[in-house]
Design an enzyme around this catalytic site. Sequence first.
Site, PDB file in Angstrom:
ATOM      1  N   LYS A 180       0.842  -1.197   0.000  1.00 25.04           N
ATOM      2  CA  LYS A 180       0.000   0.000   0.000  1.00 25.04           C
ATOM      3  C   LYS A 180       0.874   1.242   0.000  1.00 25.04           C
ATOM      4  O   LYS A 180       1.593   1.507   0.958  1.00 25.04           O
ATOM      5  CB  LYS A 180      -0.906   0.063   1.225  1.00 25.04           C
ATOM      6  CG  LYS A 180      -1.909   1.218   1.106  1.00 25.04           C
ATOM      7  CD  LYS A 180      -2.572   1.579   2.420  1.00 25.04           C
ATOM      8  CE  LYS A 180      -1.803   2.608   3.215  1.00 25.04           C
ATOM      9  NZ  LYS A 180      -1.802   3.961   2.645  1.00 25.04           N
ATOM     10  N   GLY A 232       7.292   4.528   8.238  1.00 24.01           N
ATOM     11  CA  GLY A 232       6.422   5.670   8.508  1.00 24.01           C
ATOM     12  C   GLY A 232       6.662   6.201   9.901  1.00 24.01           C
ATOM     13  O   GLY A 232       7.759   6.056  10.451  1.00 24.01           O
ATOM     14  N   SER A 233       5.630   6.776  10.474  1.00 26.88           N
ATOM     15  CA  SER A 233       5.802   7.445  11.762  1.00 26.88           C
ATOM     16  C   SER A 233       5.911   6.434  12.897  1.00 26.88           C
ATOM     17  O   SER A 233       5.400   5.315  12.821  1.00 26.88           O
ATOM     18  CB  SER A 233       4.616   8.365  12.036  1.00 26.88           C
ATOM     19  OG  SER A 233       3.467   7.599  12.323  1.00 26.88           O
ATOM     20  N   THR A 234       6.586   6.849  13.971  1.00 26.13           N
ATOM     21  CA  THR A 234       6.718   5.997  15.146  1.00 26.13           C
ATOM     22  C   THR A 234       5.350   5.721  15.749  1.00 26.13           C
ATOM     23  O   THR A 234       5.088   4.624  16.235  1.00 26.13           O
ATOM     24  CB  THR A 234       7.671   6.649  16.163  1.00 26.13           C
ATOM     25  OG1 THR A 234       8.995   6.604  15.621  1.00 26.13           O
ATOM     26  CG2 THR A 234       7.675   5.919  17.489  1.00 26.13           C
ATOM     27  N   GLU A 235       4.447   6.700  15.677  1.00 33.02           N
ATOM     28  CA  GLU A 235       3.127   6.506  16.263  1.00 33.02           C
ATOM     29  C   GLU A 235       2.395   5.350  15.575  1.00 33.02           C
ATOM     30  O   GLU A 235       1.843   4.466  16.232  1.00 33.02           O
ATOM     31  CB  GLU A 235       2.313   7.813  16.180  1.00 33.02           C
ATOM     32  CG  GLU A 235       1.145   7.871  17.129  1.00 33.02           C
ATOM     33  CD  GLU A 235       1.435   7.168  18.465  1.00 33.02           C
ATOM     34  OE1 GLU A 235       2.389   7.555  19.146  1.00 33.02           O
ATOM     35  OE2 GLU A 235       0.687   6.211  18.820  1.00 33.02           O
ATOM     36  N   GLY A 237       3.799   3.045  13.784  1.00 35.51           N
ATOM     37  CA  GLY A 237       4.600   1.848  14.034  1.00 35.51           C
ATOM     38  C   GLY A 237       4.210   1.176  15.345  1.00 35.51           C
ATOM     39  O   GLY A 237       4.084  -0.046  15.424  1.00 35.51           O
ATOM     40  N   GLU A 254      10.427   0.676  10.130  1.00 31.79           N
ATOM     41  CA  GLU A 254      11.430   1.725   9.947  1.00 31.79           C
ATOM     42  C   GLU A 254      10.702   3.033  10.213  1.00 31.79           C
ATOM     43  O   GLU A 254       9.878   3.456   9.417  1.00 31.79           O
ATOM     44  CB  GLU A 254      12.009   1.635   8.524  1.00 31.79           C
ATOM     45  CG  GLU A 254      13.364   2.289   8.404  1.00 31.79           C
ATOM     46  CD  GLU A 254      13.242   3.731   8.016  1.00 31.79           C
ATOM     47  OE1 GLU A 254      13.174   4.570   8.944  1.00 31.79           O
ATOM     48  OE2 GLU A 254      13.183   4.019   6.822  1.00 31.79           O
ATOM     49  N   CYS A 288      13.308  10.540   7.246  1.00 32.39           N
ATOM     50  CA  CYS A 288      13.286  10.013   8.613  1.00 32.39           C
ATOM     51  C   CYS A 288      14.666  10.114   9.255  1.00 32.39           C
ATOM     52  O   CYS A 288      14.780  10.253  10.459  1.00 32.39           O
ATOM     53  CB  CYS A 288      12.781   8.586   8.624  1.00 32.39           C
ATOM     54  SG  CYS A 288      13.503   7.581   7.335  1.00 32.39           S
ATOM     55  N   GLU A 385       9.942  14.825  15.906  1.00 32.15           N
ATOM     56  CA  GLU A 385      10.313  14.809  14.499  1.00 32.15           C
ATOM     57  C   GLU A 385       9.456  15.839  13.757  1.00 32.15           C
ATOM     58  O   GLU A 385       8.230  15.747  13.742  1.00 32.15           O
ATOM     59  CB  GLU A 385      10.064  13.407  13.932  1.00 32.15           C
ATOM     60  CG  GLU A 385      10.581  13.247  12.526  1.00 32.15           C
ATOM     61  CD  GLU A 385      10.443  11.811  12.027  1.00 32.15           C
ATOM     62  OE1 GLU A 385       9.441  11.158  12.352  1.00 32.15           O
ATOM     63  OE2 GLU A 385      11.339  11.361  11.293  1.00 32.15           O
TER      64      GLU A 385
END
Lengths: 474, 311
Positions: A180, A232-235, A237, A254, A288, A385
């Site tokens: 996606k 993508g974002s840590t959130e 993730g 990542e 990132c 970030e």
Amino acid sequence: MFEYAPAPESRDVVDIQPSYGLFIDGEFADGTGKSFKTINPASEEVLAEVATASEEDVDRAVRAARKAFGTWSAMPGSERAKYIFRIARIIQERSRELAVLESLDNGKPIRESRDVDLPLVAAHFFYYAGWADKLGYAGYGADPRPLGVAGQVIPWNFPLLMLAWKIAPALACGNTVVLKPAETTPLTALAFAEICRQADLPPGVVNIVTGAGETGAALVNHPDVNKVAFTGSTEVGRQIARSVAGSGKKVTLELGGKAANIVFEDAALDQAVEGIVNGIFFNQGHVCCAGSRLLVQESIATELLEALKRRLGTLRLGDPLDKNTDIGAINSAAQLARIRELSDAGEAEGAERWSPACSLPDKGFWFPPTIFTGVAQSHRIAREEVFGPVLSVLTFRTPAEAVEKANNTPFGLSAGVWTEKGSRILWVASKLRAGVVWANTFNKFDPTSPFGGYKESGYGREGGLHGLEAYLDV
Amino acid sequence: MSKTERPSRARASAELAAEGPGERAQSRDSVRLAVRKTYKLYIGGAFPRSESGRSYVVTSSKGDFLANASKASRKDARDAVTAARKAFGGWSGATPYNRGQILYRVAEMLESRRAQFVAELSESGTKKAGEVVDAAVDRLVWYAGWADKIAAVTGSTNPVAGPYFNISSPEPTGVVAVVAPDEPLLGLISVIAPVIVTGNTCVVIASERAPLPSITLAEVLATSDLPAGVVNILTGSVKEIAPWLAAHMDVNALDLTGVGDENLAITCEEAAAENLKRVFRPTGADWSADPGTRRLTAFLETKTVWHPTGA
């Protein structure tokens, strides 16, 4: 600053269709979700209407991938390799078109999509193609097995490159994929679907489902997906890690970063300035691993900042398709809002904001290159970030202090160090808790070089020998 | 408590195991009352009781009382993480050669207490305890040798397409929380050794059923030049402590080997997501089989360093 005449790359090389469907089992098909528009962030012009994959569509894609897995994984590695080599070649053949398409949909300067993204995309497929028939030599036993169906969700900052990072190793190891792309940058992934057809890749080996977060969640949580790969974002993730808990799915993530770029007083100053600029303003800072925290030794802070500001005055912001453009458009209104919010917070918390004189186009999403000085470690702009062209400057006195400040973050993706002293480079590099350390350089990527983070920047590596582990049942 | 104190209960038991019929040994014990050992926790190189003051009864496989083991609390778990974090810088910064030497020393100390462990394991229901202890010693020796070899096996120099020197090498993940399997010595050694040999530090929850050998092992560790805090051992309720460690924001990785309860495993995995802990949850464990490198690599990060080349 010299005046440059406009030098736009022609967009005639791309043929954007008015609407795009999903790519499932080798065919383009309508999605049953509500379609969405993808725009050019530099002009807000609608580029195309794109299907949204519902849960049902995702299920169809996963089933197609499952069906294809049997033959694809059983195929001799040397044959799989040839398909992937074909893909690499077609990407090289169509690289101008793909670069323009990427810049149109993403907003990044054509100089970067043409000179960085596309060459790396082709190289990545080329590299992993060569692994397909050599997996027995990778250190995982004589005949390491693939995992099955990989569900892959990628971000909008390097759309085609992230696709390559995900798909190339997955296919080489014998997995099939459902990928996606991000909802703001689906076009190059859909062009890639067409490339798979040109390469005669067996149907179902690669499936592309477009849509937003819900489509991604449906893919990640699908019970017949064996492997989840997310950038993508840590959130997000975190959410993925939580949602797949107990499922036994292999996961690589990542995620975000807040990299320190450390400049010692003995550094080659002009080179360091170039490295700082590349570190944070490459791809509008939508990176990132961006060097978003400049740690400069106190003794040279004034001199370095003057040089840095002088250099920023020469950066050209504007039309992404112009070959002279250094800084393109911010990818979306939502991202622009976030950059503004964090920058405002930086000012409100007491840091000093500076941007070069820089006129912004009337239409589209733009943010000038920005430096904050007098930043404290507690400030949001030093901790969160920004994912934009915003640099926070902090100072230090001793190497130990530099390392401590550099590591004072929950992230651990990358870091930079600038000094002419070899022993110091090695000492600092060994102390930094980050997956990639650039010494006297920054933001360099290569398919042979493993990439990925420590701590909350995620787990698993992409690239190189290490990148195979993520797609093998080991 | 002296670190070299001899556990008299276990010694009496050793005699018991050696001499056979329990009554005779017991009757002889009654001539001189044995000095029993207090089993406490092992945190930061010291042997504290649980700050909660709690203990629980540990029985032999036949149901006889063996000891009151400390029942660690959330606070003990947090103290253990603090100790492990404090030890991480020094231990991860030690040379691999040094770490290998220390692990080998642990094997030596374990071997020298062979009889004591055979007795303790027998009491806890381990069959062929002598072979198990031998295997545990051998496993330590095997892992000790990995200290200065794993980087050569898992690292790489990467031939990038440009004028750059590029090298990837493994580094320890950090503080690892380990739920040890219900295999009081060989299983325990098999989960601790791969974690620490690469430079990680750990907090271990011992087998809940048979925790006593883990504290005796702590005595071995404490006399093997292993720096304080590298290994911290908690005894008590796995169900109670594991979720706290899984949720602890200064723990970097989680080894769920000893969690048999599926729901507890999921709870821990979910909690671990909060700071993206690396979670290792192997399926099936045959402790007598060749361990391979899986447990070593599960708690390693790969760091890649670039530098330009040029005259």
